[in-house]
Scaffold this motif. Structure first.
Motif, short mmCIF file in Angstrom:
data_model
loop_
_atom_site.label_atom_id
_atom_site.label_comp_id
_atom_site.label_asym_id
_atom_site.label_seq_id
_atom_site.Cartn_x
_atom_site.Cartn_y
_atom_site.Cartn_z
N TRP A 269 0.99 -1.14 0.02
CA TRP A 269 -0.04 -0.02 -0.16
C TRP A 269 0.88 1.42 -0.01
O TRP A 269 1.52 1.71 1.14
CB TRP A 269 -0.93 -0.09 1.23
N LEU A 270 1.11 1.84 -1.00
CA LEU A 270 1.90 2.94 -1.35
C LEU A 270 1.06 4.23 -1.03
O LEU A 270 -0.10 4.26 -1.70
CB LEU A 270 2.50 3.20 -2.78
N VAL A 271 1.49 5.22 -0.13
CA VAL A 271 0.66 6.34 0.15
C VAL A 271 1.55 7.43 -0.24
O VAL A 271 2.87 7.76 0.21
CB VAL A 271 0.37 6.46 1.57
N VAL A 272 1.16 8.41 -1.23
CA VAL A 272 2.01 9.26 -1.78
C VAL A 272 1.21 10.68 -1.43
O VAL A 272 0.56 11.12 -2.26
CB VAL A 272 2.36 9.19 -3.14
N ASP A 273 1.55 11.34 -0.35
CA ASP A 273 0.79 12.57 -0.02
C ASP A 273 1.80 13.49 0.93
O ASP A 273 1.52 13.85 1.82
CB ASP A 273 -0.39 12.48 0.67
N GLU A 274 3.11 13.45 0.67
CA GLU A 274 4.01 14.06 1.55
C GLU A 274 3.75 15.56 1.28
O GLU A 274 3.78 16.35 2.71
CB GLU A 274 5.32 14.08 0.83
N CYS A 275 3.23 16.27 0.45
CA CYS A 275 2.92 17.84 0.47
C CYS A 275 1.62 18.05 1.22
O CYS A 275 1.62 19.03 2.05
CB CYS A 275 2.54 18.37 -0.96
N ALA A 276 0.62 17.24 1.20
CA ALA A 276 -0.63 17.43 2.02
C ALA A 276 -1.13 19.12 1.72
O ALA A 276 -1.82 19.35 2.62
CB ALA A 276 -0.58 17.29 3.36
N GLY A 277 -0.66 19.67 0.79
CA GLY A 277 -1.10 20.99 0.47
C GLY A 277 -0.38 21.98 1.30
O GLY A 277 -0.90 23.17 1.41
N LEU A 278 0.60 21.58 2.11
CA LEU A 278 1.19 22.71 2.98
C LEU A 278 2.24 23.31 2.36
O LEU A 278 2.97 22.79 1.66
CB LEU A 278 1.69 21.87 4.40
N ASP A 279 2.62 24.75 2.49
CA ASP A 279 3.50 25.41 1.76
C ASP A 279 4.89 24.79 1.93
O ASP A 279 5.78 24.84 1.25
CB ASP A 279 3.53 26.71 2.19
N GLU A 280 5.25 24.60 3.16
CA GLU A 280 6.75 24.23 3.84
C GLU A 280 6.85 22.72 3.20
O GLU A 280 8.10 22.16 3.18
CB GLU A 280 6.61 24.12 5.27
N ARG A 281 6.02 21.90 2.66
CA ARG A 281 6.34 20.57 2.17
C ARG A 281 6.70 20.40 0.64
O ARG A 281 6.04 21.30 -0.05
CB ARG A 281 5.24 19.65 2.55
N GLN A 282 7.24 19.51 0.30
CA GLN A 282 7.70 19.31 -1.11
C GLN A 282 6.41 18.24 -1.49
O GLN A 282 6.00 17.52 -1.01
CB GLN A 282 8.96 18.35 -1.15
N LEU A 283 6.14 18.52 -2.82
CA LEU A 283 5.27 17.51 -3.76
C LEU A 283 6.16 16.41 -4.17
O LEU A 283 7.27 16.61 -4.85
CB LEU A 283 4.57 18.41 -4.89
N ALA A 284 5.65 15.10 -3.76
CA ALA A 284 6.37 14.01 -4.09
C ALA A 284 5.45 12.94 -5.28
O ALA A 284 4.25 13.18 -5.15
CB ALA A 284 6.64 13.36 -2.78
N ALA A 285 6.41 12.23 -5.99
CA ALA A 285 5.97 11.03 -6.77
C ALA A 285 6.72 9.99 -6.54
O ALA A 285 7.95 10.04 -6.12
CB ALA A 285 6.01 11.64 -8.18
N VAL A 286 6.22 9.00 -6.71
CA VAL A 286 6.87 7.74 -6.83
C VAL A 286 6.80 6.88 -8.16
O VAL A 286 5.80 6.88 -8.56
CB VAL A 286 6.34 6.50 -5.81
N VAL A 287 8.01 6.63 -8.70
CA VAL A 287 8.31 5.88 -9.90
C VAL A 287 8.43 4.48 -9.78
O VAL A 287 9.34 3.96 -9.21
CB VAL A 287 9.47 6.76 -10.55
N LEU A 288 7.51 3.84 -10.50
CA LEU A 288 7.49 2.14 -10.44
C LEU A 288 8.29 1.89 -11.96
O LEU A 288 7.88 2.57 -12.71
CB LEU A 288 6.24 1.55 -10.35
N PRO A 289 8.87 0.83 -12.07
CA PRO A 289 8.94 -0.30 -11.10
C PRO A 289 9.99 -0.03 -9.82
O PRO A 289 10.07 -0.88 -8.82
CB PRO A 289 9.34 -1.37 -11.92
N GLU A 290 10.91 0.90 -9.95
CA GLU A 290 12.04 0.86 -9.08
C GLU A 290 11.69 1.47 -7.89
O GLU A 290 12.44 1.69 -6.85
CB GLU A 290 13.41 1.67 -9.80
N ARG A 291 10.72 2.08 -7.72
CA ARG A 291 9.96 2.66 -6.35
C ARG A 291 10.79 4.05 -6.17
O ARG A 291 11.03 4.31 -4.85
CB ARG A 291 9.94 1.99 -5.25
N ALA A 292 11.35 4.60 -7.06
CA ALA A 292 12.13 5.82 -6.66
C ALA A 292 11.39 7.00 -6.23
O ALA A 292 10.21 7.06 -6.80
CB ALA A 292 13.08 6.26 -8.08
N VAL A 293 11.54 7.94 -5.51
CA VAL A 293 11.01 8.99 -5.14
C VAL A 293 11.60 10.07 -5.51
O VAL A 293 12.71 10.30 -5.54
CB VAL A 293 11.11 9.12 -3.43
#
Length: 297
Positions: A269-293
């Protein structure tokens, strides 16, 4: 980026953007640098929901995403609806609603919110509107809106305190935005997905907040595929404690979600929501198949 995944088709899971266009642009620049322009342009990109609200540029976010098919014609773009998108889409009457429209008599919000939106015209649109749309469009000075939708109104040049703010928003909403919002999915299912951490995986199911843990999977998927809105709270979008990755979903299935305000890249279960809309956080993505962030600047 490891050479193991460099020549395989990428599946890119993008977390909740929440109106942060600058972060979204930065994320795509970094994705191009990390996995290569050609691999990105032929990838499958799944937006995990909550495109709108909180950040200052919801209009710009919708512009960016709506333009992707023209900019990257070989890219497959799939877009989930989140609970914030549900609020905006039902406020603008862009989604069909089959039930759960008027709030129950004596409805009390779970936390302090502005009074539910009431149509200031003689059309009485609120009488037919889904509860989440009325919550999304609510405004009262000194009280926080449940969705932080004031930022979205402002991004379209609309005063959220205007009694006729719905009419003003609808007149300012480009057709491309309305088309995008009206086409958002409740579930994205992809076959031929590879996962280097779990070689047995060959399928991805993405839902904004996770599948319900106790409800039969076929029943859930049928309703999500049809995007049926028959209740006031859609669990797969709301993300309460009864959602996640059900144990009986199948060993070959990877579940991906946003919504939860964390970045979780272990397990199935991958959860990708590091930003959560907050100014101080980065927007993240996960790339498959290698699971690179990959993250925005």
């Amino acid at each position: 980026m490891s050479s193991a995944g460099a020549h395989r088709r990428a599946t890119v899971l993008v977390g909740d953007v929440h109106g942060h266009r600058a972060k979204l642009v930065s994320l795509f620049e970094n994705l191009e640098r990390e996995i290569g322009a050609e691999r990105l342009s032929t990838s499958r990109v799944v937006f995990l929901g909550d495109l709108v609200d909180r950040g200052p540029e919801t209009s710009g976010v919708l512009d960016f995403i709506a333009s992707l098919p023209a900019v990257h014609p070989s890219m497959e773009v799939r877009i989930l609806g989140g609970n914030h998108d549900l609020g905006m889409a039902t406020f603008c009457s862009l989604w069909r609603v089959d039930g759960g429209m008027p709030p129950p008599e004596g409805y009390v919000a779970r936390r302090k919110e502005p009074p539910l939106w009431v149509d200031a015209t003689d059309k009485n649109e609120h009488a037919r509107m889904h509860l989440q749309g009325r919550r999304w469009g609510a405004f009262e000075a000194g009280t926080r809106n449940a969705f932080d939708s004031e930022a979205t109104f402002a991004s379209f040049g609309v005063d959220p305190g205007d009694p006729r703010r719905r009419e003003a928003l609808l007149s300012s909403l480009p057709e491309s935005h309305a088309v995008l919002l009206s086409s958002l999915e409740f579930v994205v299912e992809l076959d031929d997905v590879e996962d280097d951490m779990h070689p047995e995986v060959n399928k991805l199911i993405a839902v904004h907040a996770g599948l319900e843990l106790e409800r039969p999977i076929p029943e859930q998927l049928e309703a999500l595929r049809e995007r049926v809105i028959q209740q006031r709270w859609i669990e797969a979008l709301q993300g309460r404690t009864n959602v996640g990755r059900p144990a009986n979903v199948g060993v070959n299935v990877l579940v991906a979600s946003g919504h939860h305000g964390i970045l979780k890249t272990d397990g199935k279960w991958l959860v990708v929501d590091e930003c959560a809309g907050l100014d101080e956080r980065q927007l993240a993505a996960v790339v498959l198949p290698e699971r690179a962030v990959v993250k925005s600047h």
